[in-house]
Motif scaffolding. Sequence first.
Motif, PDB file in Angstrom:
ATOM      1  N   ARG A  13      23.652  81.722  17.548  1.00 48.62           N
ATOM      2  CA  ARG A  13      24.293  80.909  18.589  1.00 48.62           C
ATOM      3  C   ARG A  13      23.966  81.492  19.965  1.00 48.62           C
ATOM      4  O   ARG A  13      23.112  80.988  20.666  1.00 48.62           O
ATOM      5  CB  ARG A  13      25.808  80.849  18.310  1.00 48.62           C
ATOM      6  CG  ARG A  13      26.489  79.684  18.990  1.00 48.62           C
ATOM      7  CD  ARG A  13      26.884  79.959  20.426  1.00 48.62           C
ATOM      8  NE  ARG A  13      27.802  81.066  20.558  1.00 48.62           N
ATOM      9  CZ  ARG A  13      28.093  81.638  21.722  1.00 48.62           C
ATOM     10  NH1 ARG A  13      27.524  81.213  22.840  1.00 48.62           N
ATOM     11  NH2 ARG A  13      28.935  82.662  21.779  1.00 48.62           N
ATOM     12  N   LEU A  73      30.975  77.179  17.026  1.00 47.21           N
ATOM     13  CA  LEU A  73      31.562  77.289  18.363  1.00 47.21           C
ATOM     14  C   LEU A  73      31.999  75.913  18.868  1.00 47.21           C
ATOM     15  O   LEU A  73      31.384  74.897  18.538  1.00 47.21           O
ATOM     16  CB  LEU A  73      30.533  77.892  19.331  1.00 47.21           C
ATOM     17  CG  LEU A  73      31.041  78.178  20.746  1.00 47.21           C
ATOM     18  CD1 LEU A  73      32.078  79.302  20.764  1.00 47.21           C
ATOM     19  CD2 LEU A  73      29.884  78.549  21.683  1.00 47.21           C
ATOM     20  N   HIS A  98      35.571  78.604  16.377  1.00 48.49           N
ATOM     21  CA  HIS A  98      35.652  79.512  17.534  1.00 48.49           C
ATOM     22  C   HIS A  98      35.753  78.655  18.800  1.00 48.49           C
ATOM     23  O   HIS A  98      34.797  78.006  19.184  1.00 48.49           O
ATOM     24  CB  HIS A  98      34.395  80.399  17.550  1.00 48.49           C
ATOM     25  CG  HIS A  98      34.325  81.335  18.718  1.00 48.49           C
ATOM     26  ND1 HIS A  98      33.188  82.042  19.021  1.00 48.49           N
ATOM     27  CD2 HIS A  98      35.232  81.682  19.669  1.00 48.49           C
ATOM     28  CE1 HIS A  98      33.402  82.796  20.090  1.00 48.49           C
ATOM     29  NE2 HIS A  98      34.634  82.577  20.508  1.00 48.49           N
ATOM     30  N   PHE A 100      36.516  78.215  22.868  1.00 52.63           N
ATOM     31  CA  PHE A 100      36.521  79.007  24.105  1.00 52.63           C
ATOM     32  C   PHE A 100      36.897  78.157  25.312  1.00 52.63           C
ATOM     33  O   PHE A 100      36.669  76.952  25.346  1.00 52.63           O
ATOM     34  CB  PHE A 100      35.159  79.690  24.330  1.00 52.63           C
ATOM     35  CG  PHE A 100      34.056  78.758  24.758  1.00 52.63           C
ATOM     36  CD1 PHE A 100      33.309  78.052  23.824  1.00 52.63           C
ATOM     37  CD2 PHE A 100      33.758  78.584  26.100  1.00 52.63           C
ATOM     38  CE1 PHE A 100      32.293  77.198  24.223  1.00 52.63           C
ATOM     39  CE2 PHE A 100      32.736  77.736  26.512  1.00 52.63           C
ATOM     40  CZ  PHE A 100      32.005  77.038  25.559  1.00 52.63           C
ATOM     41  N   SER A 140      38.413  82.457  22.547  1.00 52.37           N
ATOM     42  CA  SER A 140      37.791  83.327  23.559  1.00 52.37           C
ATOM     43  C   SER A 140      38.132  82.842  24.955  1.00 52.37           C
ATOM     44  O   SER A 140      37.743  81.729  25.328  1.00 52.37           O
ATOM     45  CB  SER A 140      36.266  83.308  23.431  1.00 52.37           C
ATOM     46  OG  SER A 140      35.860  83.978  22.280  1.00 52.37           O
ATOM     47  N   ASN A 168      39.165  86.959  21.133  1.00 57.35           N
ATOM     48  CA  ASN A 168      37.934  87.650  21.502  1.00 57.35           C
ATOM     49  C   ASN A 168      37.843  87.747  23.018  1.00 57.35           C
ATOM     50  O   ASN A 168      37.918  86.738  23.716  1.00 57.35           O
ATOM     51  CB  ASN A 168      36.762  86.831  20.941  1.00 57.35           C
ATOM     52  CG  ASN A 168      35.433  87.377  21.372  1.00 57.35           C
ATOM     53  OD1 ASN A 168      35.186  88.583  21.256  1.00 57.35           O
ATOM     54  ND2 ASN A 168      34.566  86.512  21.869  1.00 57.35           N
ATOM     55  N   PRO A 170      35.595  88.220  26.012  1.00 59.46           N
ATOM     56  CA  PRO A 170      34.181  88.296  26.385  1.00 59.46           C
ATOM     57  C   PRO A 170      33.970  88.919  27.763  1.00 59.46           C
ATOM     58  O   PRO A 170      34.735  88.677  28.684  1.00 59.46           O
ATOM     59  CB  PRO A 170      33.732  86.828  26.423  1.00 59.46           C
ATOM     60  CG  PRO A 170      34.919  86.002  26.088  1.00 59.46           C
ATOM     61  CD  PRO A 170      36.133  86.860  26.219  1.00 59.46           C
ATOM     62  N   HIS A 203      33.121  90.808  23.060  1.00 60.78           N
ATOM     63  CA  HIS A 203      31.825  90.110  23.074  1.00 60.78           C
ATOM     64  C   HIS A 203      31.180  90.460  24.416  1.00 60.78           C
ATOM     65  O   HIS A 203      31.571  89.936  25.451  1.00 60.78           O
ATOM     66  CB  HIS A 203      32.123  88.603  22.961  1.00 60.78           C
ATOM     67  CG  HIS A 203      30.956  87.703  23.135  1.00 60.78           C
ATOM     68  ND1 HIS A 203      30.452  86.919  22.113  1.00 60.78           N
ATOM     69  CD2 HIS A 203      30.185  87.419  24.203  1.00 60.78           C
ATOM     70  CE1 HIS A 203      29.441  86.195  22.558  1.00 60.78           C
ATOM     71  NE2 HIS A 203      29.256  86.484  23.830  1.00 60.78           N
TER      72      HIS A 203
END
Length: 528
Positions: A13, A73, A98, A100, A140, A168, A170, A203
């Motif tokens: 990704r 994602l 996931h 974000f 995220s 997560n 980042p 991340h």
Amino acid sequence: MSDKIIIFDTTLRDGEQCPGASMNLREKMEVARQLARLNVDVIEAGFPVISDGDFRAVNQIATEVRGPIIAGLARCVPGDIDAAAAAVKPAGDRARVHVFLATSKIHLEHKLRKAQEEIIRLAVEGVRRARALVRDVEFSPEDGSRTVPEFLAEITRAVIEAGATTVNIPDTVGYAVPDQFGELIRYLFDHVPNIHDAVVSVHCHNDLGLAVANSLAAVRAGARQVEGTINGIGERAGNAALEEVVMALRTRPEVFGHVTTDVNTREIVKSSRLISRMSGLLVPRSKAIVGENAFAHSSGIHQDGILKKRETYEIMDPHEVGWGETELPLTKHSGRHAMVKRLEHLGYTLNQEETEHVFRRFKEVGDRKKFVYDDDLAALIEDSSLGAPETYELEYFHVTSGTTTVPTATVRLRHNTLAPADGKDTPTETMQDSAPGNGAVDAAMKAIDRILGHQGHLAEYHVQAVTGGKDALGEVTLKVDFGDGKLITGKGASTDVIEASARAYLHAVSRVLVTGAAAVASKPTDTP
Ligand code: KIV
Ligand code: ZN
């Protein structure tokens, strides 16, 4: 707190977002299978909403690859979340979505134009929607390292309450430095009351060359998932190189609290090479762990020390990361069965037609060089458009070149199309043309352009010996722009570098003609 560090691989990704690193479905499948052998815990297989090609790749990986959790994602919008959940569904209880959403002041003011309260509301809604579809949801806060810590803590608490199982953090733009990033993670442990209900992940991007250092600082502060890519590939300066993170944790346990990973480190070098081939991104010779020079001691003093006691100059055993695992080479006398066995060992599964094609190439190369090593075989596979419904094969080429002649090439291609369902012979057609050029390689490429009606601009060209010796296969990796600004990778191998160049160029043209859609998929403008 657990002693295990979850290794989350985003090569397919974030790594694939690197310009010119696009992979087609077949390449993604090979990479995913190898990541499973490497035994990473999570494979982020793609961004399903981005294109049909991405959806198909995530979905097929979720269907066929056993072992790791398969993540897809999604931006924090219903269409993305539903597409990601649908794509990873075949992985069953190993399916992860996931989600974000940016949280830093600069992103809120200039990109999203939303207030903090609105961001929390959207994040909570997104996580809830994802949780209604899968059990495993990661959230995220994009640009987390530049987010006001109080707001970061607030949104972290809210998404965990909404059902996020991993949060997560980042360092999206690679701005963090280790002490400060470790402090930020500690801050979250101290200020988010429900923090222990989720796994804290990091991340890190490598814009300041600190992605691995920042990830390790976060582990010391309590993070229990690290995200990164093999060889550190990724947008701009890339992501944290997972092989470096894993080996740092393993080599210095006393510094990192004796945490462990489940990575099968002996598969590291093989993974690095496969991903380098599939992405067309070469590994620098002095790259830690996986570079050709990583364990090469040239100074006499070092060599002497190593011979007396390895640990004098070597902090890791090269075998531990998979160096020196090459097996007995094949020769032109080896049969189809032996070649297929070697390919299976290397992780390639070919159908009968593909086997015949690669076997033909193997025999050609076997005639020209004494031994065919694993890397030679892998190089032969990479320059074939395997799995494509139609292919162009180089049947013949002839070049004249020299200081007093205009370099000229004549090329003959064979165009194969899929065998019709009625079992009749596969239709083939041959096409031939000649062209002059600035040099032999240029002339060969121009001849191919004339035959196929394309015009490519060569943006990058690399040649390297696959294995040692005077009869080594030369592997050419090139990137071509066909006029739309996108870089298409082509690979070719031969004992003759002009032939290897022609094959590489043909590979790139074929990818545009035949598998272009998957290979050149574009992404939404607000992707991370
Ligand atoms: O760099 C980034 O912020 C990302 C997120 C999607 C985790 O890639
Ligand atoms: Zn990223």
